[in-house]
Design an enzyme around this catalytic site. Structure first.
Site, PDB file in Angstrom:
ATOM      1  N   ARG A 249       1.810  13.723   7.065  1.00 37.94           N
ATOM      2  CA  ARG A 249       2.632  13.972   8.257  1.00 37.94           C
ATOM      3  C   ARG A 249       4.116  14.205   7.916  1.00 37.94           C
ATOM      4  NH1 ARG A 249      -0.036   8.894  11.352  1.00 37.94           N
ATOM      5  NH2 ARG A 249      -0.469   8.365   9.186  1.00 37.94           N
TER       6      ARG A 249
ATOM      7  N   LEU B  66       0.842  -1.206   0.000  1.00 39.58           N
ATOM      8  CA  LEU B  66       0.000   0.000   0.000  1.00 39.58           C
ATOM      9  C   LEU B  66       0.874   1.252   0.000  1.00 39.58           C
ATOM     10  CD1 LEU B  66      -2.629  -1.112   2.659  1.00 39.58           C
ATOM     11  CD2 LEU B  66      -2.424  -1.729   0.224  1.00 39.58           C
TER      12      LEU B  66
END
Ligand code: UD1
Ligand code: CA
Length: 458
Positions: free
Chosen positions: A16, A9
């Protein structure tokens, strides 16, 4: 056992990181983050490897060619990302890895697959116990330790105080059977604090179905650290670097001060190479046995032969250095440089796109660009090739056994025959025949009695 399909993934936005570069393309020891789980999966015996990226497909350059890409049109969560790869599942086992968990090893993946098979589970997840579990999904176990669900904790409202106290966390490394995974993905919803499709919701759905959900607690949590921000990346880099160093040292390389030494993942070093402190070995750099690198040396894509000595220097490859060559201290080698056996590039010397022959020496204060230097030739201190006329680069061809005087300038294109000499201070604009002396400088005249000249009038 059939080879598992591997889904990695990598379509998240990585907010962030606070970066314009997608998180999974940030560098970790010379490779993009996402290339690490890909390599571990390959080594673990993966079948097809599918990387799920965003619609801009920016991941391609960072990945090996044999990897399939799936596109998650909008980053609607890790569940959405796995859905985007559903066409590749087949009907066997699917190993799902978060693209931001780079330190996972092939051995750990193999152990996870084996325990999944042994447990005949529908889903197996790798878990770890952390002193500070913040940021991770917590593993909620019911009576008898049965896994009931994973609760997310990033957003207030996803987890209760009691759940937040759990220190066993979901690592983002899962094994699923394709059938149950498909069914559960279809039922996933966005009813959570973030309005996303959480892959971890699959676990609760399967557990609710009464399917066997197995959690494998790994005792080395450093294998499973996730990278969400640059602080995580630095922590993971230190561990990855330590792993690279230890592999080299176990294979016979001396790393004098590991703490100040950077060696990227693609570097190859023969046994009995010595890496002195504050040295940086990057890209596809390699070194043969008995070479001594550093201190304070950077090598980028440099191929070093055996017994090469290179203290205090900067090498930006592709550069090829054969056996028994000395470089530096304070040399700068640039792309296209070849230093043949027994040659030397000495102090305050810059060489670019040039071939320096066997036993040839460029000992001091020289710039050699676009030149061929024959075997056993010695370039006197401050020999310079004037290779650029302001528009084009030209070559300087210097034969074998040539001796150039100090401060010789070669205005290229120019050719010097074998065995020739140049006189100190010459600006050589015409070819020098073999065995000749090229001299091109103003003749000296002395003004006698200069010191006793009459005083100035004023
Ligand atoms: C995730 C897990 C969490 C676990 C942690 C382990 C979920 C919901 N949570 O949280 O339980 O403890 O990993 O490190 O899965 N991605 C996509 N598409 C998206 C969103 C993310 O491909 O729409 C990719 C990201 O690029 C990343 C991976 O999925 O590589 C994980 O996403 P991230 O947002 O970092 O999840 P965590 O909050 O770390
Ligand atoms: Ca993460």
């Amino acid at each position: 056992m059939n080879e598992p399909v591997v889904v990695i993934l990598a379509a998240g936005q990585g907010t962030r990181m606070r970066s314009s570069v997608p998180k999974v393309l940030h560098d970790l020891c010379g490779r993009p983050l996402v290339a690490w789980p890909v390599a571990a999966a390959r080594e673990a015996g993966a079948g097809r490897v599918v990387v799920v990226g965003g619609p801009d497909r920016a991941l391609e350059p960072g990945l090996p060619e044999d990897v399939a890409l799936a596109v998650q049109p909008v980053a609607d969560g890790t569940g959405g990302a796995v859905r985007a790869a559903a066409d590749h599942f087949g009907d066997g086992t699917v190993l799902v890895l978060n693209g931001d968990v780079p330190l996972v090893t092939a051995a750990a993946l193999q152990a996870l697959l084996a325990s999944h098979a042994a447990a005949r589970a529908a889903a197996t997840l790798a878990t770890m116990t952390l002193e500070d579990p913040s940021g991770y999904g917590r593993v909620v176990r019911g009576p008898g330790g049965v896994v009931e669900q994973i609760v997310e904790t990033k957003h207030p409202g996803d987890a209760t105080e009691q759940q937040l106290a759990i220190r066993e966390v979901n690592a983002g490394v899962y094994v699923f059977e394709a059938g149950p995974l498909r069914g559960a993905l279809e039922r996933l919803s966005t009813h959570n604090a973030q309005g996303e499709l959480y892959l971890t919701g699959v676990v609760a759905l399967l557990a609710g179905d009464g399917a066997a959900v197995h959690a494998e607690l790994l005792d080395d949590p450093t294998l499973l650290l996730g990278v969400n921000d640059r602080v995580d990346l630095a922590r993971v880099r230190a561990l990855a670097q330590q792993r690279i160093h230890e592999a080299h040292m176990r294979a016979g390389v001396a790393i004098v001060d590991p703490g100040s030494t950077v060696i990227e993942a693609g570097v190859r070093l023969a046994a009995d190479t010595v890496v002195e402190p504050s040295s940086f070995l990057r890209g596809g750099t390699s070194a043969g046995a008995g070479s001594r690198i550093g201190p304070l040396t950077t090598l980028i894509d440099a191929t070093l032969g055996e017994r090469v000595h290179v203290p205090h220097s900067y090498v930006q490859g592709p550069v090829e250095v054969r056996d028994d060559v000395t470089i530096g201290p304070f040399a700068y080698l640039r792309p296209g440089t070849v230093l043949r056996d027994g040659s030397k590039a000495g102090t305050f010397v810059e060489i670019k796109n040039s071939d320096v022959g066997e036993g040839a020496k460029v000992p001091h204060l020289s710039y050699v660009g676009d030149a061929d230097v024959g075997a056993r030739t010695n370039l006197g201190a401050a020999t310079i090739t004037a290779n650029y006329d302001g528009r084009r680069k030209h070559r300087t061809t210097i034969g074998e056994g040539v001796r150039t005087g100090v401060d010789t300038t070669f205005v290229a294109p120019v050719t010097v025959g074998d065995g020739a000499y140049t006189a100190a201070g010459s600006v050589i604009t015409k070819d020098v025949p073999p065995d000749a002396l090229g001299i091109a400088r103003a003749r000296q005249s002395n003004i006698e009695g200069y010191a006793q000249r009459p005083p100035a009038d004023d």
